[in-house]
Enzyme design. Structure first.
Site, PDB file in Angstrom:
ATOM      1  N   HIS A  49       0.820  -1.215   0.000  1.00 54.87           N
ATOM      2  CA  HIS A  49       0.000   0.000   0.000  1.00 54.87           C
ATOM      3  C   HIS A  49       0.853   1.263   0.000  1.00 54.87           C
ATOM      4  O   HIS A  49       0.378   2.331  -0.376  1.00 54.87           O
ATOM      5  CB  HIS A  49      -1.009  -0.008   1.150  1.00 54.87           C
ATOM      6  CG  HIS A  49      -0.452   0.244   2.514  1.00 54.87           C
ATOM      7  ND1 HIS A  49      -0.169  -0.763   3.408  1.00 54.87           N
ATOM      8  CD2 HIS A  49      -0.147   1.393   3.149  1.00 54.87           C
ATOM      9  CE1 HIS A  49       0.279  -0.242   4.534  1.00 54.87           C
ATOM     10  NE2 HIS A  49       0.306   1.068   4.397  1.00 54.87           N
ATOM     11  N   ASP A  84       1.332  -7.782   2.180  1.00 53.60           N
ATOM     12  CA  ASP A  84       1.402  -6.330   1.955  1.00 53.60           C
ATOM     13  C   ASP A  84       2.856  -5.889   1.772  1.00 53.60           C
ATOM     14  O   ASP A  84       3.477  -5.335   2.676  1.00 53.60           O
ATOM     15  CB  ASP A  84       0.754  -5.604   3.134  1.00 53.60           C
ATOM     16  CG  ASP A  84       0.438  -4.151   2.818  1.00 53.60           C
ATOM     17  OD1 ASP A  84       0.953  -3.630   1.823  1.00 53.60           O
ATOM     18  OD2 ASP A  84      -0.318  -3.531   3.588  1.00 53.60           O
ATOM     19  N   SER A 133       4.090   2.182   8.346  1.00 52.72           N
ATOM     20  CA  SER A 133       3.836   1.223   7.272  1.00 52.72           C
ATOM     21  C   SER A 133       5.119   0.953   6.504  1.00 52.72           C
ATOM     22  O   SER A 133       5.779   1.875   6.038  1.00 52.72           O
ATOM     23  CB  SER A 133       2.780   1.773   6.317  1.00 52.72           C
ATOM     24  OG  SER A 133       1.522   1.835   6.922  1.00 52.72           O
TER      25      SER A 133
END
Length: 714
Positions: free
Chosen positions: A84, A220, A649
């Protein structure tokens, strides 16, 4: 994991601070944390984590494109981050014919690595404390405006002194609400190329349904490579550039994780608000966040309606939709968690204790009015907070609400200049036009603007609407469909073709009378406008908040030693730690998930839970290679109790030797209050197991040459 940051401002003075709470400055690890970390399993020295003169872990960690974290994992500049986090770049490079988001991609060699238009990484060089220097320029008699002016002047000097004539980017940041200041020196690399990504069905498996949830089965991750000139220095994109050879890169450990294993994370957490007053929490829960949630959902619904029509439209809106959806669920989770925990009430109890201390004779002159000032500010800004969040979502989701003012103001100034100045200005204006209209579909934009104006006019009117919106609401009974159709038909900004036609035969007088330009200017003006009373109230609030934090530290009512996150490099440490048993997870201990569990979620043809046939074939054959756990299963995700938030992230999860064991990508919704208060029982970080990452690259994608670049520890 898309969140934004943490700190601890509750009345927890009766409880000892836990080692797994806190986002720590690397320069203070030796003094504040190293002994605790060693007891938990760290085998590195503080110097091996942060050193100015020698290579250390900090040199393997980069801020990725300003909003995420990434880490170097090979001697040739290979970078690992979340799927992402790379989403924008991957979408930009994709076309309906070569849809890398949908299908995945792995460069067969360096010639196959692709350069997105705008992507950079930032290396952290060093930091230092300049609190005494900056605060020595201010005094208690200054107004907030004068204080801020003096501080900004000194900051400008510090940044110039340490930039080495532009070689470095220098940023001076406030901490503890302006009670301390530190400067940070960075070096940026702008030639960053796309190496590979799994398909969305792996990288985004579970979609919005599983976002912020556990158990999780998401791969991810994505990969990029940093390039520089022949000497390894930052350089603009060139075919002659070569992969950099970093000072430090991370070895990868394939041994897997067990409950209570030491785990530390280095990254760039975005924002936490653990000193937030009770009134601020209450305002968010009751006014700001509900408006955010409703506004975001309104924009998402309109985007989705058009995205479902074609791959081309889906690619145009993929990034905006994903970002909007992420924070939509985040804010709803925060409403639920803050309400469940009674966080505002607990903060109010702490503030009552502080107020008693503040009004003792020896403290009253400085601190006596702090709590009253804070409460007054929130009481008088609740309606504005609701209004501003509805308007913010309108501006964030609707290109028609922002592009006309940005491009229009630039063009108005452009036509006033001489030819030489025009030539200088034009590349920037052309870039703005390209940026706004690249991810643009006029029918969708009309529907987004209409729906958002309908919502804004209906829900934000108690504070007061932008004048044109108020006028149209009275005339159209709250239905802006005809109004939007009319102004887009008349506007030069309703499509790139119409704007380019205007530029071929310009009439500058029409720029300021364009109806979309007028609406855009009003909406942005309404967001920015503050009257004199509001400005004074804001100044009073800023001073009171700074004094509250100073007083809480002085009184030891909130004895925390780590500052709120603000996109500066931090270290958090803890351990692999399970949640209570969950029947949805097939794992023996609820601290990891398996390939088996992922396949059980599989729904053929489902946008969120479909899986590639090749992956299913590998599962059936149990072809896990060296990446299987010693117990035979294929690991996917695992849990730690590290203290992270948005910006983390893509952060590396490291064992006690500094070896890469996973990749942080999310948190659990039960602890969504984490940006305001750390929950020692519920707070978890959700990570991709590095073994699953390498299995996908090697076995699924057949890109073993990329794995061969890495240093593998077994």
């Amino acid at each position: 994991m898309k969140k934004i940051i943490l700190f601890f401002a509750l009345a927890l003075s009766a409880f000892p601070m836990r080692a797994d709470e806190g986002m720590w400055f690397l320069m203070f690890i030796e003094r504040l944390n190293h002994r605790d970390m060693q007891k938990m399993g760290l085998q590195l020295t503080a110097e091996e984590i942060y050193s100015i003169n020698h290579s250390s872990l900090k040199d393997a960690i980069v801020q990725f494109n300003g909003g995420c974290t990434a880490e170097l994992i090979s001697k040739d500049g290979l970078v690992l981050t979340n799927h992402h986090c790379g989403y924008d770049a991957i979408a930009e490079l994709s076309t309906p014919e070569k849809n890398y988001l949908r299908d995945g991609y792995w460069a067969a060699d360096k010639k196959g690595e692709m350069k997105p238009k705008s992507l950079y990484v930032r290396f952290f060089v060093r930091m230092d404390d300049v609190s005494k220097r900056i605060l020595g320029k201010v005094n208690d008699k200054m107004s907030e405006a004068d204080r801020n002016k003096a501080i900004q002047q000194e900051i400008a000097l510090i940044e110039k002194e340490n930039s080495e004539n532009g070689k470095y980017v220098v940023s001076v940041r406030p901490f503890f609400q302006g009670n301390e200041y530190y400067y940070f020196v960075y070096q940026d690399y702008k030639d960053v190329r796309f190496v590979g990504t799994p398909p969305e069905s792996i990288g985004k498996f579970g979609g919005d349904t599983d976002n912020w949830e556990w158990p999780r089965h998401t791969g991810d991750f994505s990969m990029f490579r940093i390039y520089g000139d022949k000497d390894g220095n930052p350089a603009d994109y060139s075919e002659n550039n070569v992969p950099i050879h970093p000072k430090k890169y991370l070895p990868i450990n394939l041994n897997g994780v067990q409950e209570k294993d030491f785990a530390m994370i280095l990254g760039y957490p975005g924002r936490t608000n653990r000193w937030m007053p009770a009134g601020g929490i209450d305002q968010n829960v009751k006014y700001a966040y509900p408006a955010w949630v409703e506004g975001a959902k309104t924009g998402m619904d309109q985007m989705k309606k058009h995205m479902d029509k074609s791959d081309d439209i889906r690619l145009k809106y993929a990034s905006k939709y994903a970002s909007t959806a992420n924070y939509w669920k985040n804010r709803q989770g925060m409403i639920d968690a803050l309400t469940k925990h009674g966080t505002a009430k607990a903060k109010a109890e702490q503030e009552a204790k502080f107020n008693t201390w503040a009004n003792k004779p020896e403290n009253k002159a400085k601190y006596g009015n702090v709590i009253a000032t804070l409460n007054n500010y929130y009481d008088k800004t609740n309606l504005k907070a609701r209004h501003d969040n509805y308007l913010t979502q309108l501006l964030r989701t609707s290109t028609y609400s922002t592009a006309p003012s940005v491009i229009g103001n630039a063009l108005i100034q452009y036509y006033k200049e001489n030819d030489a100045k025009k030539a200088e200005m034009w590349p920037k204006i052309q870039g703005q036009i390209d940026t706004y209209y690249e991810e643009f579909y006029a029918p969708a934009e009309k529907d987004i603007l209409t729906a958002q104006l309908n919502l804004y006019a209906a829900k934000a009117s108690e504070y007061g609407l932008a004048p044109t919106v108020e006028k149209q609401k009275r005339q159209n009974n709250g239905d802006f469909t005809a109004y939007v159709n009319d102004i887009t038909d008349k506007s030069i900004y309703s499509s790139k073709d119409k704007l380019e036609a205007f530029l071929k035969n310009p009439d500058p007088a029409k720029l300021e009378t364009d109806p979309l330009y007028g609406l855009s200017m009003e909406l942005l003006g309404k967001m920015r406008n503050m009257n004199d009373e509001q400005k004074q109230m804001t100044d009073d609030f800023q001073k009171a908040f700074r004094l509250e934090v100073e007083g809480l530290r002085e009184s030891k009512l909130n004895p925390i030693q780590y500052p709120d996150a603000n996109s500066t490099l931090r270290l958090t440490y803890g351990k692999v730690r399970s949640l209570p048993a969950d029947k949805r997870n097939d794992a023996k201990i609820n601290n990891y998930t398996t390939f088996d569990g992922m396949v059980k979620k599989y729904k053929k043809g489902d946008a969120e839970f479909d899986l590639p046939q090749h992956l299913l074939d590998l599962y059936k054959a149990k072809d896990y290679g060296r990446y299987a756990d010693k117990k035979g299963y294929m690991p996917v995700n695992f849990l730690t109790d590290n203290d992270i938030t948005g910006g983390n992230s893509g952060s590396p999860v490291l064992n006690g030797k500094g070896e890469l064991i996973g990749l942080a990508f999310d948190g659990n919704i039960e602890a969504m209050a984490g940006d305001v208060i750390f929950d020692k029982d519920l707070q978890r970080t959700i990570n991709v197991d590095i073994r699953y990452v390498l299995w996908v690259i090697d076995k699924y994608a057949g890109a073993k040459h990329i794995v061969d670049e890495m240093t593998i520890v077994k």
